[in-house]
Design a protein around this motif. Structure first.
Motif: not given
Ligand SMILES: [Mn+2]
Length: 583
Positions: A358-368, A401-410, A442-448
């Motif tokens: 329910d809380t509004s996030p303030r940072d870009p939303i990065v999920m896997s 363990g390789i992630g393929r991500g789609s990024c959308r700006s706002y 996958q292990e680089n996602i938190p830093d990213f």
């Protein structure tokens, strides 16, 4: 037309919350210019509208209300078009085997079919090769070219791809393949060494319209091949495919593109191919009033679903079939795939929603997610960005363990620039400022996630606001008489870079407010200066609007003609509604 059962409004409402706007930016209009247009014989509503959109010349204004073959440029203005034509003519006369190399998106699929159908009219049975979205990815690749060479192909014509395939073309030539490249993407430093390279974005290309879609460039190739035929005749043959691909690829609906789409819609309305007839029926998109919105929200996502689910051939077959029964069978199959695509997409989006809470996030939303489906990551990212007004990155993790991500700006966040600064954490990345793709361990996602948040707050200092651009305020409601609204339709098609009219009325009283479509939408009657106007507000329930009968309101809307049981009337399609400010 029956709006409530119409599939594309359905899908728009599935995007969730009511999109109220923080503010309106009312552009206004040029009164002397509007009067000048009106005196030259133009109906007052389009006259005011065009003056608001910056048209300053009576000749231009009249040009926008009709279309002319002069809008279609000479195909030989495209660099290398003569060489492309000569090479293909030679292939046809020598009986060489031709393959069309396309792309799995709607632009690429329609372009591939366009060239195949044309070659068939010349007695050539060309192959279509579309790479798989998941295993092969975009553009030409070596195994695919090897396969084509083994099949005995002599000439490869690319559509919607190829401009950056310098290495692949060199490799293909070593296998004895020859190439005609047609593309509309940006060039890199060097271009492939092919028989012809046709791309309006070539720096040495003088073609006046740099915004052709891939299918637009393919159509220009046909215009060059059939130079003695008029472009409008060719559009009455191929325009449906050109319109669908151009709208699906979000090309500007202005200038030459607008005329291509306008003529293409006509072909779609009057004599659609069997597959497109069946597709419009399944999508509940009424054929006779098919427009760019129906293509963008309904037809294109369906054709795209095949590629997302790894069955591009299904959409190709739908576009190519000449048999009504087969068309119906194939579109039913596609409808099932599309339902499956929607289920996967909603399941993942629900997971995103519940993880955010329910809380509004303030940072870009990065999920896997490991059990996510790669083919729908882009749509989920787009929905997530729109819903929380933040950039988002949705990452599918494979078994290694390789992630393929789609990024959308706002808003105005520069996604590509930000990703580039995180490139040390990425295996690969590409795209542009509004949408990009990444490959990441996958292990680089938190830093990213952390670094992207830092980039975001450095670039964006104040929270984004939803601003609605309004063309002008309608002071006298009589301006919305049916004859005037019908005349405004003469300016269609609207679309990207040429949005549908958005007008406003202030200080109107709500005479009636009632739910329709099972309470999902609202119907309103408003009154101003003793004129009554019927309105429809999609995806907004009467409770959701939060305004009661009798209230004085300001509304922003697109005026439309509603056809119901042979009765035509004006209906305002509401975008936003606010309590009246000047009480
Ligand atoms: Mn394209």
């Amino acid at each position: 037309m029956d709006y409530y059962s119409c599939d594309f409004y359905e899908s728009a409402s599935n995007w969730g919350v009511i999109m109220f706007f923080d503010d309106w930016n009312v552009h206004g209009f040029d009164r002397p210019m509007a009067i000048k247009f009106h005196r030259s014989g133009i109906n007052p509503l389009p006259a005011v509208f065009m003056s608001s959109r910056g048209v300053t010349d009576v000749h231009d204004a009249k040009g926008l209300l009709s279309d002319s073959e002069d809008d279609i440029f000479d195909p030989f203005l495209l660099k290398d078009m003569d060489a492309a034509k000569d090479r293909i003519e030679r292939a046809i006369s020598c009986g060489e085997r031709i393959a069309v190399f396309g792309d799995y998106d709607v632009d690429g699929m329609t372009a591939s079919c366009l060239v195949k159908i044309y070659l068939a009219s010349r007695g050539v049975d060309a192959d279509i090769y579309i790479p798989q979205r998941t295993d092969e990815g975009y553009g030409m690749n070596r195994p695919a070219l090897k396969l084509l060479a083994e099949r005995g192909i002599n000439l490869v014509i690319t559509v919607d791809c190829g401009i950056t395939s310098v290495d692949e073309v060199a490799y293909g030539k070593s296998l004895g393949l020859d190439f005609v490249i047609t593309d509309h993407h940006e060039c890199h430093d060097s271009i492939p060494d092919a028989s012809a390279v046709v791309d309006p974005k070539r720096p040495d290309c003088a073609y006046p319209n740099r915004s052709l879609a891939g299918v637009g460039v393919a159509f220009k190739l046909i215009c060059a091949m059939e130079f003695d035929k008029s472009p409008f005749d060719l559009l009455s043959e191929y325009g449906d495919l050109v319109a669908i691909g151009t709208v699906a690829d979000v090309m500007p609906v202005t200038g030459e593109n607008r005329t291509l789409i306008r003529r293409g819609l006509k072909r779609l309305q009057e004599s659609p191919r069997p597959g497109l007839t069946a597709l419009m029926a399944v999508a509940n998109a009424p054929r006779t009033s098919i427009n760019t919105a129906a293509i963008g929200f309904s037809l294109a996502p369906r054709l795209n679903a095949a590629g997302r689910m790894g069955c591009t051939q299904l959409s190709i077959d739908i576009l190519l079939t000449q048999d009504k029964n087969e068309a119906e069978r194939l579109t039913e199959e596609l409808a099932k795939l599309n339902d499956r695509r929607r289920e996967l997409e909603s399941a993942i989006f629900c997971e995103v929603q519940s993880r955010i809470g329910d809380t509004s996030p303030r940072d870009p939303i990065v999920m896997s997610g490991q059990d996510w489906f790669q083919g729908v990551m882009g749509i989920v990212a787009a929905r997530t960005s729109e819903r929380w007004m933040l950039p988002s990155v949705m990452i599918y993790i494979d078994e290694d363990g390789i992630g393929r991500g789609s990024c959308r700006s706002y808003g105005c966040f520069k996604m590509y620039t930000a990703i580039e600064k995180c490139s040390d954490l990425l295996i690969n990345f590409g795209g542009h400022e509004m949408a990009a793709g990444i490959t990441i361990k996958q292990e680089n996602i938190p830093d990213f996630r952390h670094r992207l948040a830092k980039e975001y707050h450095e670039q964006i200092t104040s929270p984004p606001r939803r601003i609605l651009r309004v063309d002008f305020e309608v002071e006298k409601p009589e301006l919305l008489a049916i004859a005037n609204v019908e005349a405004l339709e003469g300016l269609e098609p609207f679309g990207h870079d040429n949005p549908a009219p958005c007008l406003s009325i202030t200080g109107a009283r709500i005479a009636q407010l009632s739910p329709v479509g099972g309470g999902k939408h609202s119907r309103l009657r408003i009154e101003k200066n003793r004129t009554m106007l019927d309105c429809i507000f999609f995806s907004a329930s009467p409770e959701g609007i939060g305004i009661v009968e009798g209230a004085l309101v300001d509304i922003a809307f697109e005026p439309q003609i509603n056809e119901f049981r042979d009765r035509r009337s004006v209906q305002l399609h509401i975008f936003d509604i606010k309590p009246n400010r000047r009480k």
